[in-house]
Design an enzyme around this catalytic site. Sequence first.
Site, PDB file in Angstrom:
ATOM      1  N   PHE A   1       0.802  -1.310  -0.036  1.00 34.27           N
ATOM      2  CA  PHE A   1      -0.283  -0.159  -0.518  1.00 34.27           C
ATOM      3  C   PHE A   1       1.056   1.534  -0.102  1.00 34.27           C
ATOM      4  CE2 PHE A   1      -2.281   2.383   3.595  1.00 34.27           C
ATOM      5  CZ  PHE A   1      -3.410   3.745   2.710  1.00 34.27           C
ATOM      6  N   ILE A   2       1.573   1.540   1.154  1.00 31.10           N
ATOM      7  CA  ILE A   2       1.817   3.235   1.402  1.00 31.10           C
ATOM      8  C   ILE A   2       3.553   3.003   0.145  1.00 31.10           C
ATOM      9  CG2 ILE A   2       3.586   4.246   2.732  1.00 31.10           C
ATOM     10  CD1 ILE A   2       2.123   2.769   5.792  1.00 31.10           C
TER      11      ILE A   2
ATOM     12  N   GLU B   1       9.677   0.010   3.209  1.00 27.93           N
ATOM     13  CA  GLU B   1       8.976  -0.173   3.876  1.00 27.93           C
ATOM     14  C   GLU B   1       8.401  -1.638   3.997  1.00 27.93           C
ATOM     15  OE1 GLU B   1       6.169   1.755   4.575  1.00 27.93           O
ATOM     16  OE2 GLU B   1       7.931   4.157   4.146  1.00 27.93           O
TER      17      GLU B   1
ATOM     18  N   SER C   1       5.714   2.431  13.492  1.00 28.48           N
ATOM     19  CA  SER C   1       4.273   2.112  13.670  1.00 28.48           C
ATOM     20  C   SER C   1       4.047   3.264  14.905  1.00 28.48           C
ATOM     21  CB  SER C   1       4.223   1.084  13.768  1.00 28.48           C
ATOM     22  OG  SER C   1       2.580   0.458  13.778  1.00 28.48           O
TER      23      SER C   1
ATOM     24  N   TYR D   1       3.753  -8.021  16.755  1.00 34.61           N
ATOM     25  CA  TYR D   1       4.625  -7.194  15.723  1.00 34.61           C
ATOM     26  C   TYR D   1       4.976  -5.483  16.256  1.00 34.61           C
ATOM     27  CZ  TYR D   1       3.068  -3.217  12.019  1.00 34.61           C
ATOM     28  OH  TYR D   1       3.228  -1.775  11.411  1.00 34.61           O
TER      29      TYR D   1
ATOM     30  N   VAL E   1      -2.872   4.738   8.605  1.00 37.01           N
ATOM     31  CA  VAL E   1      -2.904   5.130   7.324  1.00 37.01           C
ATOM     32  C   VAL E   1      -4.039   4.567   6.065  1.00 37.01           C
ATOM     33  CG1 VAL E   1      -1.412   5.426   5.357  1.00 37.01           C
ATOM     34  CG2 VAL E   1      -0.560   4.373   7.662  1.00 37.01           C
TER      35      VAL E   1
ATOM     36  N   LYS F   1      -4.520  -5.747   0.798  1.00 37.94           N
ATOM     37  CA  LYS F   1      -4.721  -5.743   2.265  1.00 37.94           C
ATOM     38  C   LYS F   1      -6.205  -6.506   3.451  1.00 37.94           C
ATOM     39  CE  LYS F   1      -2.287  -2.987   5.108  1.00 37.94           C
ATOM     40  NZ  LYS F   1      -2.013  -1.741   5.840  1.00 37.94           N
TER      41      LYS F   1
ATOM     42  N   PHE G   1     -17.497  -0.392  16.711  1.00 37.88           N
ATOM     43  CA  PHE G   1     -17.184  -0.814  18.617  1.00 37.88           C
ATOM     44  C   PHE G   1     -18.587   0.544  18.848  1.00 37.88           C
ATOM     45  CE2 PHE G   1     -13.224  -3.384  18.186  1.00 37.88           C
ATOM     46  CZ  PHE G   1     -13.977  -4.275  17.453  1.00 37.88           C
TER      47      PHE G   1
ATOM     48  N   ARG H   1      -9.056   8.244  16.322  1.00 34.99           N
ATOM     49  CA  ARG H   1      -7.558   7.622  15.535  1.00 34.99           C
ATOM     50  C   ARG H   1      -7.199   8.520  15.097  1.00 34.99           C
ATOM     51  NH1 ARG H   1      -8.757   3.721  18.230  1.00 34.99           N
ATOM     52  NH2 ARG H   1      -8.669   1.633  18.751  1.00 34.99           N
TER      53      ARG H   1
ATOM     54  N   TYR I   1      -8.244  -1.940  23.837  1.00 33.65           N
ATOM     55  CA  TYR I   1      -8.616  -0.864  22.812  1.00 33.65           C
ATOM     56  C   TYR I   1      -7.818   0.094  23.586  1.00 33.65           C
ATOM     57  CZ  TYR I   1     -10.650  -0.318  18.444  1.00 33.65           C
ATOM     58  OH  TYR I   1     -11.325  -0.090  17.519  1.00 33.65           O
TER      59      TYR I   1
HETATM   60  N1  LIG Z   1      -0.719   0.582   6.657  1.00 30.36           N
HETATM   61  C1  LIG Z   1      -0.661   2.083   7.721  1.00 30.36           C
HETATM   62  O1  LIG Z   1      -1.517   1.710   8.493  1.00 30.36           O
HETATM   63  C2  LIG Z   1       0.525   0.998   8.454  1.00 30.36           C
HETATM   64  C3  LIG Z   1       0.476   1.541   9.687  1.00 30.36           C
HETATM   65  C4  LIG Z   1       1.802   1.596  10.807  1.00 30.36           C
HETATM   66  C5  LIG Z   1       3.183   0.820  10.252  1.00 30.36           C
HETATM   67  N2  LIG Z   1       2.562   0.911   8.722  1.00 30.36           N
HETATM   68  C6  LIG Z   1       4.579   0.532   8.932  1.00 30.36           C
HETATM   69  O2  LIG Z   1       4.365   0.650   6.943  1.00 30.36           O
HETATM   70  C7  LIG Z   1       4.951  -0.350   5.857  1.00 30.36           C
HETATM   71  C8  LIG Z   1       3.825  -0.784   4.737  1.00 30.36           C
HETATM   72  O3  LIG Z   1       2.904  -1.409   5.749  1.00 30.36           O
HETATM   73  P1  LIG Z   1       1.852  -1.283   4.287  1.00 30.36           P
HETATM   74  O4  LIG Z   1       0.199  -0.588   4.712  1.00 30.36           O
HETATM   75  O5  LIG Z   1       1.900  -0.612   2.688  1.00 30.36           O
HETATM   76  O6  LIG Z   1       1.484  -2.798   4.403  1.00 30.36           O
HETATM   77  P2  LIG Z   1       1.602  -4.053   3.180  1.00 30.36           P
HETATM   78  O7  LIG Z   1       1.245  -5.055   3.463  1.00 30.36           O
HETATM   79  O8  LIG Z   1       0.478  -3.429   1.598  1.00 30.36           O
HETATM   80  O9  LIG Z   1       2.562  -3.566   2.330  1.00 30.36           O
HETATM   81  C9  LIG Z   1       3.858  -4.261   2.634  1.00 30.36           C
HETATM   82  C10 LIG Z   1       4.826  -4.805   1.653  1.00 30.36           C
HETATM   83  O10 LIG Z   1       5.682  -5.632   2.349  1.00 30.36           O
HETATM   84  C11 LIG Z   1       5.567  -6.986   1.922  1.00 30.36           C
HETATM   85  N3  LIG Z   1       6.861  -7.050   2.442  1.00 30.36           N
HETATM   86  C12 LIG Z   1       6.553  -7.494   3.728  1.00 30.36           C
HETATM   87  N4  LIG Z   1       7.146  -8.954   4.027  1.00 30.36           N
HETATM   88  C13 LIG Z   1       8.311  -8.894   3.434  1.00 30.36           C
HETATM   89  C14 LIG Z   1       9.766  -9.957   3.449  1.00 30.36           C
HETATM   90  N5  LIG Z   1      10.105  -9.938   4.767  1.00 30.36           N
HETATM   91  N6  LIG Z   1      10.651  -9.386   2.463  1.00 30.36           N
HETATM   92  C15 LIG Z   1      10.051  -8.573   1.053  1.00 30.36           C
HETATM   93  N7  LIG Z   1       8.856  -7.908   1.325  1.00 30.36           N
HETATM   94  C16 LIG Z   1       7.938  -7.997   2.404  1.00 30.36           C
HETATM   95  C17 LIG Z   1       4.570  -7.059   1.668  1.00 30.36           C
HETATM   96  O11 LIG Z   1       4.480  -7.879   0.021  1.00 30.36           O
HETATM   97  C18 LIG Z   1       3.916  -6.088   1.154  1.00 30.36           C
HETATM   98  O12 LIG Z   1       3.485  -5.629  -0.549  1.00 30.36           O
HETATM   99  C19 LIG Z   1       4.920  -0.946   7.128  1.00 30.36           C
HETATM  100  O13 LIG Z   1       6.315  -1.225   7.573  1.00 30.36           O
HETATM  101  C20 LIG Z   1       3.881  -1.034   8.366  1.00 30.36           C
HETATM  102  O14 LIG Z   1       4.234  -1.925   9.988  1.00 30.36           O
HETATM  103  C21 LIG Z   1       1.808   1.083   8.040  1.00 30.36           C
END
Ligand SMILES: NC(=O)c1ccc[n+]([C@@H]2O[C@H](COP(=O)([O-])OP(=O)(O)OC[C@H]3O[C@@H](n4cnc5c(N)ncnc54)[C@H](O)[C@@H]3O)[C@@H](O)[C@H]2O)c1
Length: 307
Positions: free
Chosen positions: A12-13, A76, A117, A140, A171, A179, A202, A209, A270
């Site tokens: 996503f990000i 990411e 995070s 996590y 996000v 997702k 809930f 948030r 929660y």
């Molecule tokens: N979306 C949110 O609200 C949020 C909040 C806090 C932190 N984050 C962090 O932001 C980052 C991006 O999250 P997102 O929401 O885009 O999630 P996402 O699941 O869409 O993206 C994560 C990507 O990483 C890849 N991936 C995971 N583990 C891997 C590995 N070991 N090797 C190679 N690729 C791997 C997945 O295939 C995926 O494409 C993450 O680190 C997540 O923890 C996201």
Amino acid sequence: MRNILVTGGAGFIGSNLVRELQVRHPEARIVVVDDFRSGDFRNLRGFRGDFVTADVSRLDWNAQFRDEIFDAIFHEASITDTTVHDPYLQAHDNIEGFRRLLRFAEPHQTPVVYASSAATYGICSGVQEESQPAAPANIYAFSKVQLDNLARDHARRFPAWRIVGLRYFNVYGPAESHKKAAASMIYQLYLQMKAGRRPRVFRAGEHCRDFVYVKDVVAMTLQALNAPRSDIFNCGSGQAVSFNEVIAILNRHLGTRLEPEYIDNPYAFYQPHTQADMSRARAELGFTPRFTPATGIPDYLGSLSPS
Ligand SMILES: NC(=O)c1ccc[n+]([C@@H]2O[C@H](COP(=O)([O-])OP(=O)(O)OC[C@H]3O[C@@H](n4cnc5c(N)ncnc54)[C@H](O)[C@@H]3O)[C@@H](O)[C@H]2O)c1
């Protein structure tokens, strides 16, 4: 920037970041490393760079990239489904992936911006400041605390090297549909309401948030490269909005009048309220989020259901 590495770029990000990098640096070579465990190739429509299909925690980084030097690394990749409770998997893949990446980046002290995070703050209320002690409530979150610890340790040992952590809050935005259940609550509520169903939250919908729009997240992630020194920053909108307010915004923009359906909260713990203190980001990076849910949600809806 001519050579840029993005891990998790099919996610996503990461995919939003890659898209913006291609706009801002059209001549740059962009390499994405992703193993597709939660990403989707459709997020990379229009991607012009190189794709390495690999698990960052098992990849032999030096063998893969040999003597290639990157101008920046955006990390990411992570297991992002917080309901994955296998402690070995979460901790190994998230922590060892970052350790390997840092080892690879160390000789040239390549600037690194990585995804931490808000989960590192644990179950808390009020406004979250970066100086608050970590209180991970699940594996996590624990793995993200370890990323912050590793980053701080490297920053101490290599004062000239810039390693910047961003504690993303909740996000939302385009390219999150893959997702599924782990997508944002804004997207889940949108899906329910779009299908004509009452949005389920809930009791009594007053949990708040800090929902941050992915465009702001990408902007701050890029701006973090200009941090004056290694540091860890909150990345939120700076505002707390209740689920009831989100539903009201969605009703307004979808042209619906669906009342929330309140369900019992099965969780003993929660978070009642998350809200990023954005003053460090403002002071050190000169970054101020552009969007609140009142402006980010309609922008997002425009991409989901173009009229
Ligand atoms: N979306 C949110 O609200 C949020 C909040 C806090 C932190 N984050 C962090 O932001 C980052 C991006 O999250 P997102 O929401 O885009 O999630 P996402 O699941 O869409 O993206 C994560 C990507 O990483 C890849 N991936 C995971 N583990 C891997 C590995 N070991 N090797 C190679 N690729 C791997 C997945 O295939 C995926 O494409 C993450 O680190 C997540 O923890 C996201």
